[in-house]
Motif scaffolding. Structure first.
Motif, mmCIF file in Angstrom:
data_model
loop_
_atom_site.group_PDB
_atom_site.id
_atom_site.type_symbol
_atom_site.label_atom_id
_atom_site.label_comp_id
_atom_site.label_asym_id
_atom_site.label_seq_id
_atom_site.Cartn_x
_atom_site.Cartn_y
_atom_site.Cartn_z
ATOM 1 N N UNK A 1 0.865 -1.193 0.000
ATOM 2 C CA UNK A 1 0.000 0.000 0.000
ATOM 3 C C UNK A 1 0.895 1.234 0.000
ATOM 4 N N UNK A 2 0.255 2.370 -0.277
ATOM 5 C CA UNK A 2 0.966 3.643 -0.144
ATOM 6 C C UNK A 2 0.569 4.224 1.212
ATOM 7 N N UNK A 3 1.425 4.080 2.229
ATOM 8 C CA UNK A 3 1.046 4.567 3.555
ATOM 9 C C UNK A 3 1.191 6.076 3.673
ATOM 10 N N UNK A 4 0.318 6.675 4.482
ATOM 11 C CA UNK A 4 0.419 8.101 4.824
ATOM 12 C C UNK A 4 0.533 8.171 6.343
ATOM 13 N N UNK A 5 1.621 8.753 6.841
ATOM 14 C CA UNK A 5 1.793 8.899 8.289
ATOM 15 C C UNK A 5 1.367 10.295 8.710
ATOM 16 N N UNK A 6 0.658 10.394 9.839
ATOM 17 C CA UNK A 6 0.275 11.697 10.379
ATOM 18 C C UNK A 6 1.091 11.975 11.636
ATOM 19 N N UNK A 7 1.580 13.206 11.733
ATOM 20 C CA UNK A 7 2.363 13.584 12.901
ATOM 21 C C UNK A 7 3.376 14.653 12.540
ATOM 22 N N UNK A 8 4.236 14.982 13.498
ATOM 23 C CA UNK A 8 5.275 15.993 13.244
ATOM 24 C C UNK A 8 6.434 15.308 12.508
ATOM 25 N N UNK A 9 6.752 15.780 11.284
ATOM 26 C CA UNK A 9 7.739 15.066 10.461
ATOM 27 C C UNK A 9 9.067 14.788 11.175
ATOM 28 N N UNK A 10 9.617 15.783 11.876
ATOM 29 C CA UNK A 10 10.916 15.562 12.530
ATOM 30 C C UNK A 10 10.851 14.424 13.544
ATOM 31 N N UNK A 11 9.732 14.369 14.278
ATOM 32 C CA UNK A 11 9.567 13.288 15.272
ATOM 33 C C UNK A 11 9.528 11.934 14.570
ATOM 34 N N UNK A 12 8.784 11.886 13.455
ATOM 35 C CA UNK A 12 8.633 10.617 12.727
ATOM 36 C C UNK A 12 9.973 10.163 12.155
ATOM 37 N N UNK A 13 10.749 11.118 11.596
ATOM 38 C CA UNK A 13 12.061 10.749 11.041
ATOM 39 C C UNK A 13 12.994 10.244 12.149
ATOM 40 N N UNK A 14 12.903 10.870 13.349
ATOM 41 C CA UNK A 14 13.755 10.439 14.470
ATOM 42 C C UNK A 14 13.387 9.018 14.907
ATOM 43 N N UNK A 15 12.074 8.739 14.935
ATOM 44 C CA UNK A 15 11.623 7.381 15.310
ATOM 45 C C UNK A 15 12.112 6.363 14.270
ATOM 46 N N UNK B 1 2.061 13.896 6.752
ATOM 47 C CA UNK B 1 1.320 15.152 6.900
ATOM 48 C C UNK B 1 1.233 15.505 8.375
ATOM 49 N N UNK B 2 1.321 16.791 8.669
ATOM 50 C CA UNK B 2 1.178 17.267 10.053
ATOM 51 C C UNK B 2 -0.222 17.860 10.226
ATOM 52 N N UNK B 3 -1.128 17.144 10.916
ATOM 53 C CA UNK B 3 -2.526 17.605 10.995
ATOM 54 C C UNK B 3 -2.686 18.978 11.649
ATOM 55 N N UNK B 4 -1.749 19.395 12.493
ATOM 56 C CA UNK B 4 -1.952 20.690 13.160
ATOM 57 C C UNK B 4 -1.572 21.858 12.266
ATOM 58 N N UNK B 5 -0.870 21.596 11.151
ATOM 59 C CA UNK B 5 -0.439 22.709 10.294
ATOM 60 C C UNK B 5 -0.827 22.553 8.830
ATOM 61 N N UNK B 6 -1.606 21.559 8.505
ATOM 62 C CA UNK B 6 -1.877 21.266 7.093
ATOM 63 C C UNK B 6 -2.698 22.375 6.435
ATOM 64 N N UNK B 7 -2.371 22.653 5.181
ATOM 65 C CA UNK B 7 -3.070 23.751 4.483
ATOM 66 C C UNK B 7 -4.523 23.425 4.125
ATOM 67 N N UNK B 8 -4.910 22.129 4.252
ATOM 68 C CA UNK B 8 -6.293 21.735 3.927
ATOM 69 C C UNK B 8 -7.242 21.848 5.111
ATOM 70 N N UNK B 9 -6.739 22.272 6.283
ATOM 71 C CA UNK B 9 -7.559 22.249 7.505
ATOM 72 C C UNK B 9 -8.861 23.048 7.389
ATOM 73 N N UNK B 10 -8.764 24.264 6.847
ATOM 74 C CA UNK B 10 -9.977 25.103 6.776
ATOM 75 C C UNK B 10 -11.015 24.486 5.846
ATOM 76 N N UNK B 11 -10.525 23.941 4.741
ATOM 77 C CA UNK B 11 -11.431 23.279 3.795
ATOM 78 C C UNK B 11 -12.092 22.059 4.477
ATOM 79 N N UNK B 12 -11.292 21.324 5.249
ATOM 80 C CA UNK B 12 -11.829 20.160 5.965
ATOM 81 C C UNK B 12 -12.883 20.585 6.995
ATOM 82 N N UNK B 13 -12.593 21.671 7.720
ATOM 83 C CA UNK B 13 -13.537 22.149 8.747
ATOM 84 C C UNK B 13 -14.860 22.559 8.090
#
Lengths: 81, 329
Positions: free
Chosen positions: B42-56, B70-82
């Motif tokens: 599959x093509x996985x999509x991870x949600x979280x802070x990228x630097x944290x994910x790369x460190x893990x 994708x970082x859900x707290x800063x994503x540019x699609x948030x307003x559209x999603x809301x």
């Protein structure tokens, strides 16, 4: 200035579309106020927005009555002041 | 993994769906995402802070360089999603919706709802209730489905001395005491999913302690009403009942006990139990007493696939659930 309880009751009345005087301290959200169980997360987000706080999701979901919600939110406000 | 799972994995590779893993800052999830990507499942999509994910990923010695993050707290699609959320849930204010869609599970479901991904696998760090809430509120239920349910695939190694056979058991994980209407919808959903996973025509049996009126009790009447509710949904596969378990799956017993024509008696492959107690007990007995492999449970009833992990899961479990999710999409 409105108390935590007054603000909370107003939000619950808005989201669950009911009269404020039907909401009492001992009212249970799901059983007495007819909230769908999946709506509890929306109520939690509305409380976070109104009181400008962050709530622990597991702890918030364990709150079952209006009175307990007032206590929990008051505690969050004090801790996050 | 057994033969059945190898086949499911091969099919998942062919369709290569996009699967969101909202708990991207958990090591097990990061390891599973790396495996899903590297194996082409599959093509996985991870949600979280990228630097944290790369460190893990670095500490777990896995490569996530090709995985979308994708970082859900800063994503540019948030307003559209809301705004999209508020359209479906009119009583929720946009600022409240914005808070909700910043939550990883909600953001993940919203990616699926808006067509940017095919399915969600969550629950490694949160409750089943949280997963069901996000899926129910953002994605919603299929037409005619009043509530979500679950299906377990049971691969029996040697059934009636005729080799391996796969059965679907419903609902062993979600609805405690379904109404007749809910049980009818569970049956139809289970039939569709069984066909998706196994590729066989479903033959759905409603199980009871009674076979075609041999017993008389309110519980029997409820199962009969559930069958009628299921038939009213007009599925294109046979469903019948109420049957005792042996009359449902053993041709010899069906021939003795069922005196009316039935396309299901003695040849059922999807078993609908009366409630959560019986379904859960039956799958565990089959697992340990017959040595069957239990695959799942998968959630069903949502308009698009969302599945729940056990909080005690390991990376292998996450890969398996991602495969099932891809095949539901």
């Amino acid at each position: 200035m409105a108390t935590v309880k007054e603000q909370l009751v107003k939000i619950v009345a808005e989201i669950l579309e009911m009269k404020i005087d039907k909401i009492e301290d001992q009212s249970r959200f799901v059983e007495d106020l007819d909230a769908e169980s999946i709506q509890s997360i929306e109520l939690m987000a509305a409380f976070e927005e109104e009181f400008d706080i962050e709530m622990d999701e597991d702890e918030a979901m364990a709150v079952k009555t209006v009175g307990d919600a007032v206590t929990f939110i008051t505690q969050c406000i004090e801790e996050q002041r | 993994m057994n033969d059945l799972f190898n086949r499911l994995e091969s099919r998942a590779k062919q369709i290569n769906k996009t699967i969101v893993l909202p708990e991207g800052e958990d090591e097990r999830i990061v390891v599973a995402a790396a495996r899903l990507h590297a194996s082409g499942i599959a093509r996985p999509v991870l949600l979280g802070i990228p630097d944290k994910i790369y460190a893990i990923a670095e500490s777990a010695a896995v490569d996530v360089s090709g995985v979308s993050i994708f970082n859900p707290s800063k994503d540019e699609r948030l307003e559209k999603m809301a705004a999209h959320y508020c359209q479906a849930r009119a009583r929720v204010k946009e600022k409240v919706a914005l808070r909700l869609v910043k939550k990883p599970l909600f953001f993940g479901c919203m990616l699926v709802e808006m067509g940017d991904a095919d399915g969600v696998v969550g629950g490694a760090t949160c409750t089943t209730t949280a997963v069901l809430q996000a899926a129910g509120l953002v994605i919603g239920y299929e037409h005619g489905v009043p509530s979500p349910s679950s299906l377990m695939l049971m691969q029996v190694p040697d059934f009636l001395n005729q080799g391996p056979k796969c059965f679907g058991y419903a609902d062993p994980a979600v609805t405690v005491d379904p109404t007749a209407e809910e049980l009818g919808a569970i049956a139809v959903q289970s039939g569709h999913n069984f066909r998706r996973f196994i590729g066989e025509k479903p033959r759905v049996a409603f199980l009871s302690f009674s076979s075609k009126g041999s017993g008389s009790h309110a519980r029997v009447t409820k199962i009969q009403a559930a069958l009628q509710a299921a038939l009213a949904l007009e599925p294109d596969f046979p469903m019948d009942g109420e049957f005792q378990a042996d009359a449902a799956i053993v041709p010899r017993v069906a021939a003795q006990k069922i005196k009316v024509e039935s396309k299901v008696a003695g040849q059922a492959n999807v078993l609908v139990f009366p409630d959560l107690d019986s379904a859960n007990i039956a799958y565990k007995l089959t697992q340990y007493m017959a040595g069957a492999e239990a695959i799942g449970p998968v959630l069903q009833g949502f308009r698009k696939p969302v599945n729940d992990l056990s909080r005690g899961c390991i990376a292998d479990d996450i890969v398996k659930v991602a495969i099932l999710t891809a095949l539901q999409a």
